[in-house]
Design a protein around this motif. Structure first.
Motif, PDB file in Angstrom:
ATOM      1  N   GLU A 232     -32.322  38.602  81.527  1.00 27.59           N
ATOM      2  CA  GLU A 232     -31.604  38.296  83.218  1.00 27.59           C
ATOM      3  C   GLU A 232     -33.637  39.165  83.807  1.00 27.59           C
ATOM      4  OE1 GLU A 232     -29.987  40.308  81.618  1.00 27.59           O
ATOM      5  OE2 GLU A 232     -28.260  40.902  81.482  1.00 27.59           O
ATOM      6  N   TRP A 233     -34.032  39.077  83.402  1.00 24.62           N
ATOM      7  CA  TRP A 233     -35.621  39.176  83.899  1.00 24.62           C
ATOM      8  C   TRP A 233     -35.791  38.341  83.410  1.00 24.62           C
ATOM      9  CZ3 TRP A 233     -38.241  40.324  88.145  1.00 24.62           C
ATOM     10  CH2 TRP A 233     -39.755  40.150  87.686  1.00 24.62           C
ATOM     11  N   THR A 265     -23.362  34.189  71.966  1.00 23.59           N
ATOM     12  CA  THR A 265     -22.909  34.000  73.393  1.00 23.59           C
ATOM     13  C   THR A 265     -23.212  33.981  74.743  1.00 23.59           C
ATOM     14  OG1 THR A 265     -21.886  31.564  72.318  1.00 23.59           O
ATOM     15  CG2 THR A 265     -21.342  31.650  74.623  1.00 23.59           C
ATOM     16  N   ALA A 266     -22.619  35.828  74.651  1.00 22.89           N
ATOM     17  CA  ALA A 266     -22.979  36.656  75.343  1.00 22.89           C
ATOM     18  C   ALA A 266     -24.189  36.963  76.048  1.00 22.89           C
ATOM     19  CB  ALA A 266     -22.459  37.464  74.795  1.00 22.89           C
ATOM     20  N   ARG A 270     -26.610  35.831  79.427  1.00 23.19           N
ATOM     21  CA  ARG A 270     -27.491  36.935  80.143  1.00 23.19           C
ATOM     22  C   ARG A 270     -28.287  35.696  80.691  1.00 23.19           C
ATOM     23  NH1 ARG A 270     -28.019  42.266  77.140  1.00 23.19           N
ATOM     24  NH2 ARG A 270     -29.351  42.358  79.293  1.00 23.19           N
ATOM     25  N   VAL A 271     -29.362  35.481  80.144  1.00 21.46           N
ATOM     26  CA  VAL A 271     -30.440  34.795  79.906  1.00 21.46           C
ATOM     27  C   VAL A 271     -30.755  33.625  81.273  1.00 21.46           C
ATOM     28  CG1 VAL A 271     -32.570  33.464  78.817  1.00 21.46           C
ATOM     29  CG2 VAL A 271     -31.499  34.744  78.018  1.00 21.46           C
ATOM     30  N   MET A 272     -28.961  32.610  80.917  1.00 23.09           N
ATOM     31  CA  MET A 272     -28.962  32.056  81.874  1.00 23.09           C
ATOM     32  C   MET A 272     -28.774  32.256  82.999  1.00 23.09           C
ATOM     33  SD  MET A 272     -29.227  29.037  80.028  1.00 23.09           S
ATOM     34  CE  MET A 272     -28.280  27.865  81.724  1.00 23.09           C
ATOM     35  N   SER A 273     -28.331  33.803  83.099  1.00 23.47           N
ATOM     36  CA  SER A 273     -27.632  34.855  84.665  1.00 23.47           C
ATOM     37  C   SER A 273     -28.726  34.397  85.146  1.00 23.47           C
ATOM     38  CB  SER A 273     -26.671  35.569  84.176  1.00 23.47           C
ATOM     39  OG  SER A 273     -26.621  36.473  85.584  1.00 23.47           O
ATOM     40  N   THR A 291     -30.178  24.580  74.245  1.00 24.07           N
ATOM     41  CA  THR A 291     -29.391  25.823  74.221  1.00 24.07           C
ATOM     42  C   THR A 291     -28.885  25.972  72.038  1.00 24.07           C
ATOM     43  OG1 THR A 291     -28.570  26.060  75.940  1.00 24.07           O
ATOM     44  CG2 THR A 291     -27.775  27.599  74.375  1.00 24.07           C
ATOM     45  N   GLN A 292     -29.427  27.477  71.501  1.00 25.47           N
ATOM     46  CA  GLN A 292     -29.388  27.441  70.696  1.00 25.47           C
ATOM     47  C   GLN A 292     -28.545  28.882  70.031  1.00 25.47           C
ATOM     48  OE1 GLN A 292     -31.771  26.055  67.498  1.00 25.47           O
ATOM     49  NE2 GLN A 292     -31.458  26.203  65.903  1.00 25.47           N
ATOM     50  N   ILE A 293     -27.927  28.579  69.356  1.00 26.83           N
ATOM     51  CA  ILE A 293     -27.609  30.153  69.187  1.00 26.83           C
ATOM     52  C   ILE A 293     -27.223  30.649  67.685  1.00 26.83           C
ATOM     53  CG2 ILE A 293     -24.964  31.660  69.336  1.00 26.83           C
ATOM     54  CD1 ILE A 293     -25.918  30.268  71.936  1.00 26.83           C
ATOM     55  N   GLY A 294     -27.594  32.232  67.027  1.00 21.31           N
ATOM     56  CA  GLY A 294     -27.339  32.508  66.082  1.00 21.31           C
ATOM     57  C   GLY A 294     -28.482  32.612  65.351  1.00 21.31           C
ATOM     58  N   VAL A 295     -30.064  32.501  66.666  1.00 18.76           N
ATOM     59  CA  VAL A 295     -31.609  32.542  66.604  1.00 18.76           C
ATOM     60  C   VAL A 295     -32.157  33.518  66.815  1.00 18.76           C
ATOM     61  CG1 VAL A 295     -31.873  29.815  66.074  1.00 18.76           C
ATOM     62  CG2 VAL A 295     -32.139  30.933  68.268  1.00 18.76           C
ATOM     63  N   PRO A 296     -33.071  33.466  66.835  1.00 22.24           N
ATOM     64  CA  PRO A 296     -33.418  34.920  67.854  1.00 22.24           C
ATOM     65  C   PRO A 296     -34.558  34.698  69.068  1.00 22.24           C
ATOM     66  CG  PRO A 296     -35.234  34.724  65.689  1.00 22.24           C
ATOM     67  CD  PRO A 296     -34.007  33.825  65.505  1.00 22.24           C
ATOM     68  N   ALA A 297     -34.234  35.666  70.316  1.00 27.34           N
ATOM     69  CA  ALA A 297     -34.615  35.359  71.518  1.00 27.34           C
ATOM     70  C   ALA A 297     -35.385  34.235  71.210  1.00 27.34           C
ATOM     71  CB  ALA A 297     -34.431  36.734  72.192  1.00 27.34           C
ATOM     72  N   SER A 298     -35.182  33.554  72.251  1.00 32.13           N
ATOM     73  CA  SER A 298     -36.058  32.434  72.725  1.00 32.13           C
ATOM     74  C   SER A 298     -36.183  32.004  74.062  1.00 32.13           C
ATOM     75  CB  SER A 298     -36.802  31.766  71.523  1.00 32.13           C
ATOM     76  OG  SER A 298     -35.317  30.790  71.743  1.00 32.13           O
ATOM     77  N   LEU A 299     -36.915  31.911  75.152  1.00 32.04           N
ATOM     78  CA  LEU A 299     -36.548  31.042  76.519  1.00 32.04           C
ATOM     79  C   LEU A 299     -38.603  30.568  77.091  1.00 32.04           C
ATOM     80  CD1 LEU A 299     -35.573  30.346  78.964  1.00 32.04           C
ATOM     81  CD2 LEU A 299     -35.883  32.443  80.015  1.00 32.04           C
ATOM     82  N   SER A 300     -38.138  29.058  76.968  1.00 30.62           N
ATOM     83  CA  SER A 300     -38.992  28.009  77.844  1.00 30.62           C
ATOM     84  C   SER A 300     -38.435  27.491  78.706  1.00 30.62           C
ATOM     85  CB  SER A 300     -39.749  27.341  76.894  1.00 30.62           C
ATOM     86  OG  SER A 300     -40.718  26.568  76.788  1.00 30.62           O
ATOM     87  N   VAL A 301     -39.261  27.081  80.276  1.00 31.53           N
ATOM     88  CA  VAL A 301     -38.666  26.333  80.897  1.00 31.53           C
ATOM     89  C   VAL A 301     -40.135  25.719  81.721  1.00 31.53           C
ATOM     90  CG1 VAL A 301     -38.003  27.176  83.108  1.00 31.53           C
ATOM     91  CG2 VAL A 301     -37.715  27.919  82.034  1.00 31.53           C
ATOM     92  N   THR A 302     -39.581  24.045  81.811  1.00 33.79           N
ATOM     93  CA  THR A 302     -40.390  23.016  82.148  1.00 33.79           C
ATOM     94  C   THR A 302     -39.803  23.262  83.431  1.00 33.79           C
ATOM     95  OG1 THR A 302     -40.837  22.533  79.885  1.00 33.79           O
ATOM     96  CG2 THR A 302     -40.845  21.192  81.972  1.00 33.79           C
TER      97      THR A 302
END
Length: 478
Positions: A232-233, A265-266, A270-273, A291-302
């Motif tokens: 979430e953070w 998905t769960a 939490r990231v999307m929240s 969005t991709q499921i079944g992969v290591p945690a990742s997040l990039s924002v433009t």
């Protein structure tokens, strides 16, 4: 096979011989015994002081005493303490002593000095000095201490010495120093027919002007380990860091796109929240992504923003004053103590948007948002992009809790100078001309651009110490 034959077959014993002494933080009677050793050495044996060697530091509750114990017996000690009423990260070590009966035991003095250095850095000390008898200085030099002056105390020659604290050099080396090798600004893009890396005047900036438009684009990825531990953070910060990048260029944010991945998905929800909360707080629509499921945690924002007159990160001139505008409300984010300050989650939407508009309102000559390289590293990046170096006046830097009644503050200077503070902007303008202002942040002139590359720290006694040698990114002037 008899048990005693095993070591002969397997080589030396794997359990090392216990140390003959142990260095610990002293309490109660250990402090009394340490002071007795000091008096015997410095008053009775050496005659440096008359009657007593006690001083104000012994009565300062911030002073920490380390002792070496052999069993239950104190055989040596040293103390470290801040200089001045307000702790600005300048500490001193003093009254190093070893009991006469233990001076034949090798390593007690060195162990005490090494432990004092380690504890000082753990406490967020940025400048660590000591006054050392000349005959004992070889011990300090072997441990890496540097001589800064000479003086005489009680008729005995002493050296002023300093432990070189390099925490901010290590931070910029870990976070920014790779950029030149990765981006190759002086080779791979030199003959490019397009305005790559932002184009001339914008290389290495927080955002990139899109040629022929009023659009500013910015992109940040969150560390995968942070996404995994605190999703979430991580989502909140994905919005925060991109809005800061646009704000530093005086742009108004108009939209966000995300690329997020996770094990299920769960987790991704939490990231999307966090992303949704951030988008709503800063009033920026989340307009698309991947969005991709079944992969290591990742997040990039433009992030996309707009301005007809972007503020450069490299627009500073020699002699410009550096101002810091920073929100000192809040506290350390749980799980990120000493590295990430959380002021933004406690702010209302209107307050966050006011902070985000500070650069657009002020139109400084240059601006950089304080990134993971901290205040020191960000000052170095602004200075490098402008073609100069920077000096920061440590006692002018706004710090959370600095106005507390006991003067100690809630945050060490070492941590504060190197953390991600939530909202912080470094700007450059002619001295006295800063127009940065928000009721939700403190603004102060904290230094200037200089001809000597890198970042230096200036202290209340006029001493200057090196925080960063040379350029931070290697990208050079923008």
């Amino acid at each position: 096979m008899p048990l005693l034959d095993v070591p002969a077959l397997m080589g030396p014993a794997v359990v090392a011989r216990p140390a003959e002494f142990l260095v610990v933080v002293a309490e109660g009677s250990d402090i009394d015994e340490y002071r007795r050793l000091r008096r015997a050495a410095f008053v009775d044996e050496q005659g440096i002081f008359e009657g007593t060697d006690r001083d104000d530091l012994d009565d300062d509750p911030r002073t920490v005493v380390l002792v070496a114990r052999a069993g239950s017996t104190v055989v040596g000690g040293v103390r470290i303490s801040p200089v001045g009423v307000r702790d600005i990260g300048w500490w001193t070590g003093s009254r190093l002593v070893v009991a006469p009966s233990a001076r034949s035991v090798a390593g007690i003095g060195s162990a005490l000095v090494a432990a004092a250095c380690a504890l000082a850095e753990q406490l967020g000390v940025v400048r660590f000095d000591a006054t050392v008898q000349s005959r004992s200085s070889i011990l300090f030099r072997r441990l890496g201490w540097q001589t800064t002056g000479t003086l005489v105390i009680g008729g005995v020659d002493h050296l002023a010495m300093r432990w070189p604290v390099d925490r901010h050099q290590r931070l910029v080396d870990a976070t920014k120093a790779h950029l030149e090798a990765v981006l190759e600004p002086h080779s791979a893009w030199t003959d490019s027919p397009i305005a790559s890396l932002g184009g001339p005047g914008w290389v290495g900036d927080d955002g990139a002007p899109v040629s022929g438009t009023d659009v500013i684009a910015a992109c940040d990825a969150i560390l995968p380990s942070m996404v995994e531990r605190d999703p979430e953070w991580a989502g909140w910060c994905g919005v925060l860091v991109n809005v800061n990048d646009l704000s530093a260029m005086g742009a108004s944010p108009v939209g966000l796109l995300d690329a997020v991945g996770g094990r299920d998905t769960a987790f991704v929800r939490r990231v999307m929240s966090g992303l949704r909360r951030g988008a709503e707080a800063w009033g920026v629509p989340l307009i698309g992504g991947h969005t991709q499921i079944g992969v290591p945690a990742s997040l990039s924002v433009t992030a996309l923003g707009r301005t007809t007159a972007p503020v450069p990160g490299g627009g500073g001139r020699y002699g410009d004053a550096l101002s810091l505008t920073i929100d000192t409300s809040g506290s350390w984010r749980d799980g990120h103590h000493g590295s990430q300050w959380n002021s933004t989650e406690g702010r209302r939407s209107a307050e966050l948007q006011d902070l985000a508009g500070t650069v657009a309102r002020a139109r400084p000559a240059a601006a950089k948002d304080v990134s993971m390289a901290g205040i020191v590293g960000t000052a170095g990046m602004l200075a490098e992009a402008s073609g100069y170096g920077a000096v920061l006046d440590v006692d002018r830097i706004p710090v959370p809790g600095a106005a507390s009644s006991d003067g100690t503050g809630r945050v060490s200077m070492g941590d504060w100078l190197g953390c991600f503070p939530g909202f912080g902007m470094l700007t450059a303008d002619r001295p006295g001309d800063s127009r940065m202002d928000s009721p939700y942040a403190e603004t102060a002139e904290v230094g200037s651009l200089t001809l000597e590359r890198g970042v230096a720290l200036r202290w209340p006694d006029g001493e200057v110490t090196t925080a960063v040698r040379g350029g931070v990114t290697g990208l050079g002037p923008a």
